[in-house]
Design a protein around this motif. Structure first.
Motif, PDB file in Angstrom:
ATOM      1  N   GLY A 133     -57.812  87.284 -25.567  1.00 48.60           N
ATOM      2  CA  GLY A 133     -58.190  88.571 -26.149  1.00 48.60           C
ATOM      3  C   GLY A 133     -57.540  89.701 -25.377  1.00 48.60           C
ATOM      4  N   PHE A 134     -57.439  90.871 -25.983  1.00 47.16           N
ATOM      5  CA  PHE A 134     -56.919  92.047 -25.269  1.00 47.16           C
ATOM      6  C   PHE A 134     -57.165  93.319 -26.071  1.00 47.16           C
ATOM      7  N   ARG A 135     -57.569  93.183 -27.337  1.00 47.20           N
ATOM      8  CA  ARG A 135     -57.683  94.364 -28.185  1.00 47.20           C
ATOM      9  C   ARG A 135     -59.020  95.078 -28.029  1.00 47.20           C
ATOM     10  N   GLY A 136     -59.998  94.379 -27.447  1.00 45.06           N
ATOM     11  CA  GLY A 136     -61.290  95.012 -27.232  1.00 45.06           C
ATOM     12  C   GLY A 136     -61.999  95.392 -28.506  1.00 45.06           C
ATOM     13  N   GLU A 137     -61.846  94.587 -29.525  1.00 48.50           N
ATOM     14  CA  GLU A 137     -62.480  94.965 -30.789  1.00 48.50           C
ATOM     15  C   GLU A 137     -63.185  93.814 -31.484  1.00 48.50           C
ATOM     16  N   ALA A 138     -63.022  92.581 -30.986  1.00 50.59           N
ATOM     17  CA  ALA A 138     -63.576  91.446 -31.730  1.00 50.59           C
ATOM     18  C   ALA A 138     -65.096  91.547 -31.850  1.00 50.59           C
TER      19      ALA A 138
ATOM     20  N   ALA B 278     -72.586  79.209 -26.777  1.00 54.44           N
ATOM     21  CA  ALA B 278     -73.080  79.323 -25.402  1.00 54.44           C
ATOM     22  C   ALA B 278     -72.012  78.793 -24.464  1.00 54.44           C
ATOM     23  N   ASP B 279     -71.637  79.598 -23.469  1.00 54.85           N
ATOM     24  CA  ASP B 279     -70.644  79.117 -22.507  1.00 54.85           C
ATOM     25  C   ASP B 279     -71.186  79.205 -21.095  1.00 54.85           C
ATOM     26  N   ASP B 280     -70.468  78.586 -20.173  1.00 56.06           N
ATOM     27  CA  ASP B 280     -70.876  78.640 -18.772  1.00 56.06           C
ATOM     28  C   ASP B 280     -69.845  79.436 -17.965  1.00 56.06           C
TER      29      ASP B 280
ATOM     30  N   ALA C 207     -63.046  98.599 -26.093  1.00 56.21           N
ATOM     31  CA  ALA C 207     -63.472  98.452 -24.709  1.00 56.21           C
ATOM     32  C   ALA C 207     -63.195  97.010 -24.319  1.00 56.21           C
ATOM     33  N   THR C 208     -62.435  96.832 -23.259  1.00 53.13           N
ATOM     34  CA  THR C 208     -62.066  95.486 -22.847  1.00 53.13           C
ATOM     35  C   THR C 208     -61.921  95.417 -21.346  1.00 53.13           C
ATOM     36  N   SER C 209     -62.178  94.239 -20.794  1.00 44.66           N
ATOM     37  CA  SER C 209     -61.963  94.041 -19.364  1.00 44.66           C
ATOM     38  C   SER C 209     -60.604  93.411 -19.124  1.00 44.66           C
ATOM     39  N   LYS C 210     -59.828  93.195 -20.207  1.00 47.02           N
ATOM     40  CA  LYS C 210     -58.662  92.323 -20.063  1.00 47.02           C
ATOM     41  C   LYS C 210     -57.357  93.063 -19.842  1.00 47.02           C
ATOM     42  N   ILE C 211     -57.271  94.267 -20.364  1.00 48.12           N
ATOM     43  CA  ILE C 211     -56.090  95.076 -20.058  1.00 48.12           C
ATOM     44  C   ILE C 211     -56.544  96.496 -19.739  1.00 48.12           C
TER      45      ILE C 211
ATOM     46  N   ALA D 185     -55.297  89.243 -36.044  1.00 50.76           N
ATOM     47  CA  ALA D 185     -55.850  87.897 -35.837  1.00 50.76           C
ATOM     48  C   ALA D 185     -55.121  87.158 -34.714  1.00 50.76           C
ATOM     49  N   LYS D 186     -54.048  87.738 -34.208  1.00 54.78           N
ATOM     50  CA  LYS D 186     -53.328  87.211 -33.049  1.00 54.78           C
ATOM     51  C   LYS D 186     -52.753  85.809 -33.261  1.00 54.78           C
ATOM     52  N   THR D 187     -52.413  85.476 -34.508  1.00 52.74           N
ATOM     53  CA  THR D 187     -51.793  84.164 -34.738  1.00 52.74           C
ATOM     54  C   THR D 187     -50.290  84.301 -34.907  1.00 52.74           C
TER      55      THR D 187
ATOM     56  N   GLU E 213     -62.653  82.220 -28.028  1.00 52.71           N
ATOM     57  CA  GLU E 213     -61.582  82.710 -27.152  1.00 52.71           C
ATOM     58  C   GLU E 213     -62.151  83.554 -26.015  1.00 52.71           C
ATOM     59  N   ASN E 214     -63.202  84.315 -26.315  1.00 51.09           N
ATOM     60  CA  ASN E 214     -63.847  85.079 -25.244  1.00 51.09           C
ATOM     61  C   ASN E 214     -64.399  84.140 -24.172  1.00 51.09           C
ATOM     62  N   SER E 215     -64.996  83.035 -24.612  1.00 47.33           N
ATOM     63  CA  SER E 215     -65.555  82.081 -23.651  1.00 47.33           C
ATOM     64  C   SER E 215     -64.456  81.490 -22.782  1.00 47.33           C
TER      65      SER E 215
HETATM   66  N1  LIG Z   1     -68.192  84.927 -23.446  1.00 47.16           N
HETATM   67  C1  LIG Z   1     -67.906  85.982 -22.669  1.00 47.16           C
HETATM   68  N2  LIG Z   1     -67.983  85.872 -21.328  1.00 47.16           N
HETATM   69  C2  LIG Z   1     -67.703  86.931 -20.534  1.00 47.16           C
HETATM   70  N3  LIG Z   1     -67.309  88.127 -21.001  1.00 47.16           N
HETATM   71  C3  LIG Z   1     -67.196  88.297 -22.312  1.00 47.16           C
HETATM   72  C4  LIG Z   1     -67.488  87.239 -23.210  1.00 47.16           C
HETATM   73  N4  LIG Z   1     -67.306  87.700 -24.466  1.00 47.16           N
HETATM   74  C5  LIG Z   1     -66.912  88.994 -24.333  1.00 47.16           C
HETATM   75  N5  LIG Z   1     -66.840  89.350 -23.051  1.00 47.16           N
HETATM   76  C6  LIG Z   1     -66.461  90.685 -22.542  1.00 47.16           C
HETATM   77  O1  LIG Z   1     -66.553  91.594 -23.602  1.00 47.16           O
HETATM   78  C7  LIG Z   1     -65.333  92.271 -23.800  1.00 47.16           C
HETATM   79  C8  LIG Z   1     -65.148  92.552 -25.253  1.00 47.16           C
HETATM   80  O2  LIG Z   1     -64.913  91.359 -25.974  1.00 47.16           O
HETATM   81  P1  LIG Z   1     -64.044  91.423 -27.282  1.00 47.16           P
HETATM   82  O3  LIG Z   1     -63.834  90.074 -27.781  1.00 47.16           O
HETATM   83  O4  LIG Z   1     -64.659  92.418 -28.180  1.00 47.16           O
HETATM   84  O5  LIG Z   1     -62.690  92.054 -26.782  1.00 47.16           O
HETATM   85  P2  LIG Z   1     -61.513  91.356 -25.989  1.00 47.16           P
HETATM   86  O6  LIG Z   1     -61.749  89.917 -25.837  1.00 47.16           O
HETATM   87  O7  LIG Z   1     -61.331  92.131 -24.748  1.00 47.16           O
HETATM   88  O8  LIG Z   1     -60.302  91.646 -26.952  1.00 47.16           O
HETATM   89  P3  LIG Z   1     -60.102  91.056 -28.458  1.00 47.16           P
HETATM   90  O9  LIG Z   1     -60.623  92.061 -29.388  1.00 47.16           O
HETATM   91  O10 LIG Z   1     -58.640  90.886 -28.540  1.00 47.16           O
HETATM   92  O11 LIG Z   1     -60.858  89.789 -28.507  1.00 47.16           O
HETATM   93  C9  LIG Z   1     -64.283  91.390 -23.189  1.00 47.16           C
HETATM   94  O12 LIG Z   1     -63.175  92.140 -22.736  1.00 47.16           O
HETATM   95  C10 LIG Z   1     -65.044  90.742 -22.039  1.00 47.16           C
HETATM   96  O13 LIG Z   1     -65.026  91.530 -20.907  1.00 47.16           O
END
Ligand SMILES: Nc1ncnc2c1ncn2[C@@H]1O[C@H](COP(=O)(O)OP(=O)(O)OP(=O)(O)O)[C@@H](O)[C@H]1O
Ligand SMILES: [Mg+2]
Length: 569
Positions: free
Chosen positions: A94-99, A58-60, A77-81, A301-303, A33-35
């Motif tokens: 994602g949005f919780r910044g904890e995965a 691995a993502d692009d 810590a998150t870049s999403k919200i 788990a966001k489901t 999901e991050n990718s």
């Molecule tokens: N594959 C990726 N490509 C670019 N940035 C990433 C990638 N994986 C993580 N990040 C960065 O790392 C941050 C933290 O990721 P993480 O999955 O922990 O939290 P999240 O995605 O923000 O929220 P959630 O916990 O709901 O997944 C993301 O907000 C994003 O900015």
């Protein structure tokens, strides 16, 4: 009572990990999901040891800058919200910044990333919560997350993991969900170095055909509905695509795989007129709506989701499906067509001598050796087959109508039950083993439940990375579609979970098996075959109703018939 004290960060993360990443598949889902959130077009997954030893993705996508790398691994810590307002209109997965923080707390994790436009990549490592310095690294683009030895430092959790094959199966399912949601993105999945899945960017129907089977896609209708800010698209399986189990049901809300009661109920209602009893519809559906109209911050788990106006969503989904699924008269299956041309029979009877005419009409249908003086058996003797569905038989009281499919199903079911009560279902070796393509999860199930399967009459062998062969099948079912039978049995055994469940849910399982044996509608039976079926019914317990509780036969007495024709006796 001991004093209250704050928990160390690492422990907090481990506790969170229990909820967010309860098994390798959950970690894989989060990383995938991050990718996707980073705009990736190509995602390559490498697993080893069912994901327990290694998950590498691995993502692009856009990548992460040097300064942000340690933050990406920090909790909350998150870049999403950024604000509470953002939380109300989430547009990313994602949005919780904890995965990542959670995964890193229970593994050895490496995060390597190259921010788009930068000269080279940077890398950080976390080992049991300890973050390393940020070091330069080589990577052509995007982000690569490597997770080694999941739960190496939480042995209690590790103990709960199943076999490698089972964990791989769950990882595969996680990828399937993501791959169905985003058929515009290319994916590969390797396990222990071997390619298991390979998808290029493609249309939904093509991706669904690869993941769920071409038959299923062929037996489904496209959905395309829009109304008041809601849109429903995807594929809805027709009744022919329905399955005994609910394992081809994919519902996505704003691109997120969810299990939701409101949606499940709407779907069930839409199908209620089309599917009877136990059959489960197959579907891949995408609901899109304004992010503010749905809360996804319900469960780690966001489901799960909550709709602001769940009534409106329910109505919309239900009606959109009903419209798409309602068959026009021309498409109605033949088996359901009404029986309207019985005139040939009627006109060949002289009303004055019904019995003689009857016998002349049925001619050879009556067994020649039938000792006329002897009392006819309870269900009588077969006269004819009606529309390939019903057997007409004459008994002492009058006319017997038999649903031959339902009756046969019951007979086979009772036979299997007797077999199993006596130890094991009777097996018949197959001269040529039946081969079926199998998901990793199927193979795992086959390996883990060998004994149970053999008791059920199935002897399976793994004959390739994606292939099972059936060496022996239940004798009562050996003439049927063995691969389909095997698939259904594996699915049920997997869902019910092995031997304890076999006893608890034996009847359900046997009913599923019996479905495969039963004479399919529209197969022509000889009179001898029909009579054999009637005799077996008489000898079978509970033969009056099929395994799904519908009646198998119906008696019309001569008096009933007389009444029908307003004939005073
Ligand atoms: N594959 C990726 N490509 C670019 N940035 C990433 C990638 N994986 C993580 N990040 C960065 O790392 C941050 C933290 O990721 P993480 O999955 O922990 O939290 P999240 O995605 O923000 O929220 P959630 O916990 O709901 O997944 C993301 O907000 C994003 O900015
Ligand atoms: Mg995330």
């Amino acid at each position: 009572m001991p004093a209250i004290r704050p928990l160390p960060d690492q422990l907090i993360n481990q506790i969170a990990a229990g909820e967010v990443v309860d098994r390798p598949a959950a970690a894989l889902k989060e990383i995938l999901e991050n990718s996707l959130d980073a705009g990736a077009r190509q995602i390559d997954v490498d697993l080893a040891g069912g994901g327990i030893k290694l998950i590498r993705v691995a993502d692009d996508g856009d990548g992460i800058g040097r300064e942000d790398l340690p933050l990406a691994l920090a909790r909350h810590a998150t870049s999403k919200i950024a604000t509470a307002g953002d939380l109300e209109a989430i547009t990313t997965l994602g949005f919780r910044g904890e995965a990542l923080a959670s995964i890193a707390a229970v593994s050895r994790l490496t995060l390597t990333s190259r921010l788009r436009g930068k000269e080279h990549a940077w890398r950080v490592e976390v080992d049991g919560g300890q973050i390393s310095a940020t070091l330069p690294a080589a990577l052509s683009d995007g982000t690569t997350v490597t997770v080694h030895e999941l739960y190496f430092n939480t042995p209690a959790r590790r103990k709960f993991l199943r076999t490698e094959a089972t964990e791989l199966g769950h990882c595969d399912e996680a990828l399937r969900r993501v791959a169905l949601a985003r058929c515009d993105v290319a994916f590969t999945l390797k396990h222990n170095g071997r390619v298991n899945r390979h998808f290029r960017a493609q249309a939904l129907a093509d991706r669904a055909a690869l993941l769920l089977g071409e038959e299923l896609v062929a037996a489904s209708v496209p959905i395309e509905a829009r109304s008041g800010g809601l849109s429903l698209t995807g594929l809805a399986g027709l009744p022919q695509a329905a399955k005994p189990r609910a394992d081809a049901q994919y519902f996505f809300v704003n691109g997120r795989f969810v299990r939701d009661r409101v949606l499940a109920h709407a779907v069930r209602e839409a199908y209620s007129q089309l599917l009877h009893g136990e059959r489960q519809p197959a579907y891949v559906l995408f609901l899109e709506l304004e992010p503010r109209a749905v809360d996804v911050n319900v469960h780690p788990a966001k489901t799960e989701v909550r709709f602001r106006d769940s009534r409106a969503v329910h109505q919309f989904v239900k009606h959109a499906l009903e419209r798409a699924l309602s068959p026009t008269a021309a498409e109605a299956p033949v088996a359901y067509a009404s029986v309207s041309h019985g005139n040939a029979i009627q006109s060949s009877f002289g009303l004055a001598q019904p019995v003689a005419a009857y016998q002349a009409f049925i001619g050879s249908a009556m067994p020649a050796a039938l000792p006329q003086a002897e009392k006819a058996p309870p269900l009588g003797y077969a006269l004819a087959q009606l529309h390939g569905v019903y057997i007409l038989a004459q008994n002492e009281a009058g006319l017997v109508l038999v649903d031959m499919h339902a009756a046969h199903e019951r007979i086979v079911m009772e036979k299997l039950k007797r077999n199993l009560d006596a130890g094991a279902v009777q097996r018949q070796a197959l001269l040529v083993p039946a081969v079926l393509s199998a998901e990793a999860l199927d193979i795992a199930t086959a390996e883990e439940n060998r004994e149970v399967l053999e008791r059920l009459g199935l002897e399976l062998a793994v004959s390739g990375p994606n292939e099972l062969s059936v060496r022996a099948a239940p004798a009562a079912l050996a003439a049927g579609d063995i691969p389909a039978l095997t698939r259904d049995v594996l699915r049920e055994v997997r869902e019910f979970g092995g031997s304890e469940a076999l006893s608890a849910r034996q009847n359900e399982l046997l009913a599923t098996m019996a479905c495969h044996a039963a004479v399919r509608a529209n197969r022509m039976l000889s009179v001898a075959e029909m009579n054999a079926l009637l005799r077996e019914m008489e000898e079978t317990e509970r033969s009056g109703s099929c395994n799904h509780g519908r009646p198998t036969w119906y008696q019309l007495t001569l008096a009933d018939l007389d009444k029908l024709f307003l004939r005073g006796r």
